[in-house]
Design a protein around this motif. Structure first.
Motif, PDB file in Angstrom:
ATOM      1  N   UNK A 186       1.276  -1.257   0.268  1.00  0.00           N
ATOM      2  CA  UNK A 186      -0.104  -0.243  -0.223  1.00  0.00           C
ATOM      3  C   UNK A 186       0.443   1.582  -0.223  1.00  0.00           C
ATOM      4  N   UNK A 187       2.139   0.917   0.464  1.00  0.00           N
ATOM      5  CA  UNK A 187       2.718   2.346   0.934  1.00  0.00           C
ATOM      6  C   UNK A 187       3.226   2.762  -0.263  1.00  0.00           C
ATOM      7  N   UNK A 188       3.728   0.972  -0.947  1.00  0.00           N
ATOM      8  CA  UNK A 188       4.210   1.408  -2.411  1.00  0.00           C
ATOM      9  C   UNK A 188       3.899   2.453  -3.348  1.00  0.00           C
ATOM     10  N   UNK A 189       2.519   1.898  -3.233  1.00  0.00           N
ATOM     11  CA  UNK A 189       1.243   2.404  -4.375  1.00  0.00           C
ATOM     12  C   UNK A 189       1.163   4.204  -3.987  1.00  0.00           C
ATOM     13  N   UNK A 194      -5.167   4.165   3.823  1.00  0.00           N
ATOM     14  CA  UNK A 194      -5.372   3.001   3.590  1.00  0.00           C
ATOM     15  C   UNK A 194      -4.515   2.022   4.812  1.00  0.00           C
ATOM     16  N   UNK A 195      -3.630   2.025   4.244  1.00  0.00           N
ATOM     17  CA  UNK A 195      -1.638   1.454   5.122  1.00  0.00           C
ATOM     18  C   UNK A 195      -2.577   1.294   6.483  1.00  0.00           C
ATOM     19  N   UNK A 196      -2.394   2.789   6.770  1.00  0.00           N
ATOM     20  CA  UNK A 196      -2.632   2.620   8.510  1.00  0.00           C
ATOM     21  C   UNK A 196      -4.138   2.126   8.785  1.00  0.00           C
ATOM     22  N   UNK A 197      -5.716   2.617   7.832  1.00  0.00           N
ATOM     23  CA  UNK A 197      -6.196   1.527   8.063  1.00  0.00           C
ATOM     24  C   UNK A 197      -6.401   0.171   8.073  1.00  0.00           C
TER      25      UNK A 197
END
Length: 321
Positions: A186-189, A194-197
């Motif tokens: 997610x972070x790469x994107x 959303x990564x945190x969620x």
């Protein structure tokens, strides 16, 4: 208008009589008529209803043909992504048999259309991906579900699916690995929210994860610190984290690729030079250059930045593109 209604009535009689080939041909005839008249809304409704009718009678090839024509209408008319259109596409996809050869091409065409329909996401509209992900999840196709969730903005539902995926297909020792790969991707994107969620919901709801932080799994603690550090964007903090948790990071060779990209996106890390000794070497080299830049002024910063080169990384292209 009366002529169209007569053809539609004849279509319905053909369907009722089991003459699906003739019904399919009449739907196509009306489709060409609408397109010649540039009646795109009418064409979409016709193709949706015709495709759904044929699919529900197990005429998958004919139904899928009309479904593909529907996507062509959306592309030709430059139709924007709307809730109604997404619902139509997803409804047709759901009614295609899982082994229907046209099912995957239809999905791919729909996603491609959504990239150019007023959507800034090159990978497709996140809501469309979310709907596809849920269907694949219901079919227990976890890998496809996971791929589409990664291109959505629904971290909470993704978390529930990922927990089930880990329990059904994984090992207890992989509880943290299932989450780590998804968060890093997610972070790469560049989908930090959303990564945190996802991280919050997964660590809260997974039965094998203790209440934290801190967590019993070191890799989860690393992810927690990493997500906190994103807003500050300080490279020394990122460096210390990667050094402190290097053992956990080494559990999957791809993590270093992901973290290298995350370092570039969020912490100002330059692309890796082929002559540099790996991932941590890239970070340390950047820090050393930074110290030299502070004493050398702005011109020195520009020169060092350009000298690092522009090496690209594979980074699991199938998962992230």
């Amino acid at each position: 208008m009366a002529g169209v209604q007569r053809v539609l009535s004849k279509c319905q009689r053909c369907v009722d009589d089991g003459n699906f080939y003739e019904a399919h041909q009449m739907y196509r005839t009306l489709y060409f008529r609408y397109m010649n008249q540039k009646k795109y809304t009418e064409a979409v409704d016709l193709l949706y209803n015709g495709s759904l009718t044929l699919l529900k009678h197990n005429q998958y090839s004919s139904g899928a043909d009309l479904a593909m024509l529907l996507i062509e209408v959306l592309k030709t008319s430059f139709s924007p992504v709307t809730e109604d259109t997404i619902d139509k596409i997803v409804d047709l996809f759901k009614n295609m048999h899982i082994d229907c050869p046209e099912r995957q091409p239809f999905m791919a065409a729909a996603v491609f259309w959504s990239t150019g329909a007023g959507n800034q996401k090159k990978s497709g509209h996140p809501v469309l991906h979310q709907k596809f992900a849920i269907i694949f999840w219901q079919e227990k196709n976890y890998l496809q579900a996971r791929y589409h969730f990664l291109h959505s903005s629904d971290g909470q539902t993704f978390s529930t699916m990922l927990i089930e995926f880990n329990i059904v297909k994984g090992y207890p020792s992989e509880v943290d690995l299932f989450l780590a790969q998804a968060v890093l991707q997610y972070l790469c994107l560049q989908n930090k929210d959303t990564a945190q969620s996802l991280f919050k919901c997964y660590t809260r709801d997974h039965p094998d994860v203790n209440d934290g932080p801190p967590f019993l799994f070191p890799l989860l603690n690393f992810l927690w610190f990493l997500l906190l550090a994103l807003d500050g964007g300080k490279l020394p903090v990122f460096t210390v984290l990667c050094e402190k948790y290097e053992t956990s990071i080494n559990r999957d060779p791809l993590y270093k690729e992901y973290l290298d990209r995350i370092g570039q996106l969020f912490f100002g890390l330059p692309p890796r030079n082929n002559n540099q000794p790996g991932f941590l070497g890239n970070i340390l080299q950047s820090l050393l250059e930074g110290q030299g830049q502070e004493s050398g002024g702005a011109d020195g910063h520009s020169s060092n930045r350009q000298s690092t080169g522009k090496t690209t990384h594979s980074m699991a292209a199938v998962e992230l593109d």
